[in-house]
Write a protein that holds these residues in place. Structure first.
Motif, short mmCIF file in Angstrom:
data_model
loop_
_atom_site.label_atom_id
_atom_site.label_comp_id
_atom_site.label_asym_id
_atom_site.label_seq_id
_atom_site.Cartn_x
_atom_site.Cartn_y
_atom_site.Cartn_z
N ILE A 200 25.77 17.79 -12.67
CA ILE A 200 24.40 18.23 -12.95
C ILE A 200 24.05 17.96 -14.40
O ILE A 200 22.98 17.45 -14.73
CB ILE A 200 24.23 19.73 -12.64
N LYS A 203 23.44 14.26 -15.15
CA LYS A 203 22.15 13.79 -14.63
C LYS A 203 21.01 14.31 -15.47
O LYS A 203 20.04 13.61 -15.78
CB LYS A 203 21.97 14.23 -13.18
N LYS A 204 21.12 15.57 -15.89
CA LYS A 204 20.05 16.14 -16.70
C LYS A 204 19.98 15.45 -18.05
O LYS A 204 18.90 15.30 -18.64
CB LYS A 204 20.28 17.64 -16.88
N GLN A 248 15.73 13.69 -10.30
CA GLN A 248 15.40 15.12 -10.20
C GLN A 248 15.76 15.66 -8.82
O GLN A 248 16.27 16.77 -8.69
CB GLN A 248 13.90 15.30 -10.48
N VAL A 251 19.36 16.16 -8.67
CA VAL A 251 19.76 17.35 -9.43
C VAL A 251 19.50 18.62 -8.62
O VAL A 251 20.31 19.53 -8.59
CB VAL A 251 18.99 17.40 -10.77
N GLU A 255 22.22 21.35 -7.61
CA GLU A 255 22.12 22.74 -8.05
C GLU A 255 22.32 23.68 -6.88
O GLU A 255 22.99 24.71 -6.98
CB GLU A 255 20.77 23.00 -8.72
N ASP B 44 20.68 23.48 -18.40
CA ASP B 44 19.62 22.57 -18.78
C ASP B 44 20.00 21.90 -20.11
O ASP B 44 20.78 22.45 -20.88
CB ASP B 44 18.29 23.30 -18.91
#
Lengths: 459, 196
Positions: A200, A203-204, A248, A251, A255, B44
């Motif tokens: 994750i 990719k982010k 996205q 992702v 998640e 994030d």
């Protein structure tokens, strides 16, 4: 004079219960959250205090403490207050808090709260229509209507809760249902979880870097609005944004996977702890209890089915029967009437205390959302529960609601008691309804407390 | 792209204080429209230029690991959470200004993250007393953030600010006050994650 003394005693005990409810509220239910709206706390403590007082009055009735006229007075007082709180105050406040949480209706929340309350009253009334309560002696808006409805709802709810508890208890206790979990299983799952998190993150990072490059090149896609923007986007295709939306989506999927893995890992850890606990002495004891209770449950279900099918109504409760058996077969001589009464009373007391304790424990579990079932957490997380639902209002709703159940239980209990030694002549015919419920409870095998003409004359 | 250095920062705090909103704000430059309960951990990433404008400018990836839950959770949840606490470069502690208890729990949060025990049962070894020395020798920098300032009524704001001043002293950390529905973006400047 004695009336004054009795009143003083009653009020002191009420204040004590109030204090206890307040403390419980502060310490247990709201450990991690500061309480701002004192109304809720006051209502909770008042409800708690009055229900405990009712229970106390029952004990006094059986023991014969305090003079009967003062008992009668306090009895009526309590009854009216509790009914008032239960039917008017609590639903109104619950409706008010629910409505305040919904943003749209915020301005006219009082109006909507009243509407909610009227809906509740309508359904409450409708619920009682099929019951054989109405009689020419009493009008529509009499207290019997309220008591009977509350009583019947209470009995049903308590039976449901007890049933659930009875089945859940062996399941939790017995080690037969535990999967075998080893440390390596947990480690493997944790490694998968961390791998997913790393994927994750990478990719982010790509998304963030692509966005930053697009921004630096002046292609900030948020600025493309209006007709000109649409035309422009057709002529100069933006591959960047297509890539982004693809990534996205990946992702999002990852998640979701990470959430599932997390929940699974927690589950495994919990199972491992349960296995360790079951190896201890306490664990073994509970395991044995689990077997015992499950056999008892099955037996009870069987007996209840037979009773309902053959329409048998049991005449004596288990305690008296047990005593009769010991007297007849084992030849032990003791006064059956006297002892059965007291033993039943003690048993009922134990049941009430354990159910209160169970209820309070459940309340604390519900309050700490992660201490409670993770399935709720997962469900809530998936459905994007609105954050403010976790505000004070919602959290308090639940203990209040559950407390109503306790209340109803108390009322039911006291009505059963009054059944035998009742100085309230005008409540006489409510008891017919209760007799019916009584019979069904016997069929279901709940040990019932029976006064056997203990000589308390009606006043 | 992936050759940039990474910095891992944990975002810790009680349930409902606004960690997910904060992380979303920092990384997406937008206010989070529909906050939902964080299950497990959500990450994030933000690209940040360290020491921007100076010759030593370097670009980093800042990973914000937003861990959900409360300090009083079951030990199974705590030991699973401990998986996320490896090789942490910094910690952001978030508390709710409208709720006193969330700031009281911050100490326990920092203990959980810093004193992570590697035993499988996830038992946290501490005697429970507050010890400033633990933070003095601790190499991991802390940042304390208080949220929901605008939800406090006007007359109570000064006493809330006094209380938080004491709190930041305890942790020996920097303090920023953040408003929801964020208008003043300049107050957010991740110039440096190390305090002097």
């Amino acid at each position: 004079m004695s009336f004054l003394v009795d009143s003083v005693i009653m009020f002191t005990s009420q204040v004590l219960f109030f204090g206890f409810g307040w403390l419980f509220f502060m310490r247990q239910l709201f450990k991690d959250y500061e309480v701002r709206r004192y109304v809720v706390q006051v209502v909770f403590s008042v409800t708690f205090a009055f229900s405990c007082t009712m229970f106390e009055l029952i004990i006094f009735e059986i023991l014969g403490a305090l003079s009967s006229s003062s008992r009668y007075f306090h009895w009526k007082l309590n009854l009216y207050v509790i009914l008032l709180v239960l039917i008017f105050v609590v639903p109104f406040y619950i409706g008010y808090f629910v409505v305040s949480n919904i943003r749209l209706l915020h301005r006219q929340r009082l109006l909507f709260a009243c509407m909610v309350w009227f809906t509740f009253m309508y359904f409450f009334w409708k619920l009682g229509d099929p019951f054989p309560i109405l009689s020419p002696k009493h009008g529509i808006l009499s207290i019997e209507q309220l008591i009977s409805r509350v009583g019947v709802i209470g009995v049903t709810l308590m039976a449901l809760l007890s049933g659930f508890g009875a089945v859940n208890c062996p399941y939790t206790y017995m080690s037969y249902f535990l999967r075998n979990v080893t440390d390596s299983d947990i480690l493997a799952l944790e490694r998968r979880l961390l791998q997913t998190m790393d994927m994750i993150v990478s990719k982010k990072k790509r998304i963030a870097m692509t966005r930053r490059q697009m921004y630096q090149r002046g292609e900030d896609q948020n600025k493309q609005t209006g007709l000109w923007g649409m035309i422009k986007s057709v002529t100069s295709p933006q591959t960047g944004s297509e890539n982004l939306s693809l990534i996205q989506q990946e992702v999002d999927a990852l998640e979701e996977l990470s959430r599932q893995l997390f929940l699974e890992t927690v589950d495994l850890q919990a199972t491992k702890e349960r296995i360790e606990y079951s190896k201890t002495f306490q664990g073994k004891y509970f395991n044995f209890l689990g077997y015992f209770f499950s056999i008892y449950c099955v037996w009870k279900i069987f007996m209840a089915t037979i009773n309902i099918v053959f329409d048998r109504v049991g005449k004596t409760d288990p305690v008296t029967r047990g005593i009769e058996i010991t007297v007849n077969y084992l030849g032990i001589q003791f006064d059956v009437k006297f002892w059965s009464q007291h033993i039943s009373f003690i048993l009922v007391g134990i049941i009430i205390v354990t159910s209160i304790r169970g209820l309070l424990i459940t309340l604390t579990k519900v309050q700490s959302p992660q201490g409670g079932t993770l399935e709720i957490m997962e469900w809530v997380g998936k459905r994007n529960a609105y954050g403010p639902w976790r505000t004070l209002a919602k959290q308090v709703k639940r203990p209040l609601f559950l407390f109503i159940v306790v209340l109803l239980r108390y009322i039911k209990q006291q009505i059963f008691q009054r059944h035998r030694a009742c100085p309230c002549s005008d409540h006489g015919h409510v008891l017919c309804v209760i007799r019916v419920a009584d019979a069904h409870e016997h069929a279901a095998g709940v040990p019932l407390h029976r006064h056997r003409g203990s000589g308390r004359a009606a006043v | 792209m992936a050759s940039l250095d990474r910095v891992k920062v944990l975002v810790l705090g009680d349930s409902g204080v606004g960690k997910s909103s904060l992380v979303h704000l920092l990384c997406q430059n937008q206010v989070l429209g529909n906050p939902s309960w964080t299950v497990g951990c959500s990450v994030d990433v933000r690209v940040q230029d360290y020491k921007e404008g100076t010759p030593e400018e370097k670009t980093y990836y800042i990973e914000l690991w937003d861990v959900g839950g409360s300090v009083g959770s079951a030990s199974s949840i705590k030991s699973t959470r401990a998986v996320f606490y490896n090789s942490v470069n910094g910690i952001i502690l978030v508390h709710d200004l409208t709720n006193k208890k969330s700031s009281q729990n911050l100490y326990r949060w920092s203990l959980e993250a810093l004193n992570k025990d590697s035993s499988p049962t996830g038992v946290i070894v501490s005697n429970g007393d507050y010890d400033r020395e633990q933070f003095a020798e601790n190499p991991v920098p802390l940042l304390l953030i208080g949220t929901k300032f605008d939800q406090i009524p006007e007359n109570k704001r000064s006493e809330v600010l006094t209380r938080t001043a004491f709190l930041s002293e305890d942790f020996n950390a920097e303090e920023i006050n953040l408003m929801t529905g964020f208008t003043d973006r300049k107050r957010f400047n991740f110039k440096s994650l190390h305090y002097d």
